[in-house]
Structures are given as structure tokens and as C-alpha cells.
Design an enzyme around this catalytic site. Sequence first.
Site, PDB file in Angstrom:
ATOM      1  N   THR A   1       0.858  -1.186   0.000  1.00  0.00           N
ATOM      2  CA  THR A   1       0.000   0.000   0.000  1.00  0.00           C
ATOM      3  C   THR A   1       0.892   1.234   0.000  1.00  0.00           C
ATOM      4  O   THR A   1       1.992   1.217   0.552  1.00  0.00           O
ATOM      5  CB  THR A   1      -0.919   0.014   1.241  1.00  0.00           C
ATOM      6  N   TYR A   2       0.389   2.298  -0.608  1.00  0.00           N
ATOM      7  CA  TYR A   2       1.086   3.587  -0.567  1.00  0.00           C
ATOM      8  C   TYR A   2       0.379   4.513   0.411  1.00  0.00           C
ATOM      9  O   TYR A   2      -0.858   4.558   0.466  1.00  0.00           O
ATOM     10  CB  TYR A   2       1.086   4.236  -1.954  1.00  0.00           C
TER      11      TYR A   2
ATOM     12  N   CYS B   1      -2.305  -3.258  -3.402  1.00  0.00           N
ATOM     13  CA  CYS B   1      -3.048  -4.388  -2.835  1.00  0.00           C
ATOM     14  C   CYS B   1      -3.084  -5.586  -3.773  1.00  0.00           C
ATOM     15  O   CYS B   1      -3.969  -6.433  -3.683  1.00  0.00           O
ATOM     16  CB  CYS B   1      -4.469  -3.966  -2.452  1.00  0.00           C
TER      17      CYS B   1
END
Length: 223
Positions: free
Chosen positions: A80-81, A178
Site C-alpha cells: 500500500t502507498y 493491494c
Amino acid sequence: MSSNLPENIEWHAEARPIGYREALERMTARNRAIAEGEAREMVWLLEHPPVYTAGTSADGAELLDPRFEVVEAGRGGRYTYHGPGQRVGYIMLDLKDRGRDVRCFVHALEGWVIATLADIGVESWRSEGRIGIWTRDIDGREAKIGAIGVRVRRWVTMHGFSVNLAPDLSHFTGIVPCGIEEFGVTSLARLGIDLAPSAFDEALHARFADFLGTLAGKESCLP
């Protein structure tokens, strides 16, 4: 913003960005203190400097361009960012008195975000087989606007959700978000909605009682 909250739940919104490693340390310590009865439960709203986080199912092949620091998060999920323009909610609740049902907690968390987005004019939904919160992008295709990732230790929750208010969407291209390649990522700003983090926090707060009600079994938790 503490009115109408149960006395045992602290609601705290950060005014400055918090580094991911610092946040993880503070969240882990708070989780332990809640489990030991030494601290109140907490909703913690914040923003991180740019970072990629790896969940327990992260696949190294999905880290395409590690232009930012990569941190193992300990939560479920994959890469995830997090970064400026994204609102992150860390939810630290004791599930021992709320059914001890992790699936119900995740479902309720998703529902809280979906209801909040609806209140600000964005229709969003869960999608079977795809983790996260989804909406219709400006090109008509489905795109992710929010991420969900949780961990539970001694029945106290950690991590939570992130919602894209106005991040630099190009930063997501360094990973397969994801693990889902077929769909893009969008934001409120891309959809034409200019919303300050404080306004989003207010919208979340307005739906918090409904979220707690779901966990308490006052509403249907799982379909």
C-alpha cells in the site's frame, strides 16, 4: 471533536505529518496499553510522508519502483502507498466486549468509510474478491479510492483505513496496490471534490456512532 464519543474512546487528529515508523511504534505501544487496561481506546487520524508499506501477504514482484521507503507494516494485505493528501485512520478498539469477530470488524470499518463518502457525495462500495473501497472513476471504470488493512493483537485492533483525498496518484505506480493490477486508483480531487482533511474528519465523526452500533450488533454486520 470529542463530543458524543464514549468516554473510553479518544479521538485524535494530527495537525502535522507523522512518519510511518514513528506511527507504527506509537500505535503498537497504544495497542499494548489498551490490552492491559492502561489506556483508552483510540481513533487516530493522520497523514504520512510518502512511504510504501508491506502487509503480511506482500509479494516482492509487486514492488515495481521503490522510489520511497518501504516499511513492513505487520498488518494483513499486500503493498500500500501512504502519502500527503491521503487521510489515514488508525482504529484501536478492544473487541473483547464487541463480539471478538474480526470479519465483522473489517466489514463495519468498510461500511463506515462507504457511509462517510456517501455523505460527501461519492458513491462507493465493496467489490467481491477485491480488498478496499471502490468507486466510479472519471473514465467510467471502477477505481480504488480507499484501502483497508487491519491487525488484531490480544483482541485489540490496529491499523485501519486510508482514503485518497488529493494525493499525487502517480506515486501509486511504484507498486501494484493491494495486488490488483486491472484497476486504477482515484481520489476525491480527481472526482472534482475539494475537501480539507478536517472536513473529512468531521464526516467520519458524524458516522462513528453507526460504526460502533454495527460492532455492538445493533445493525446487521455481515450479509
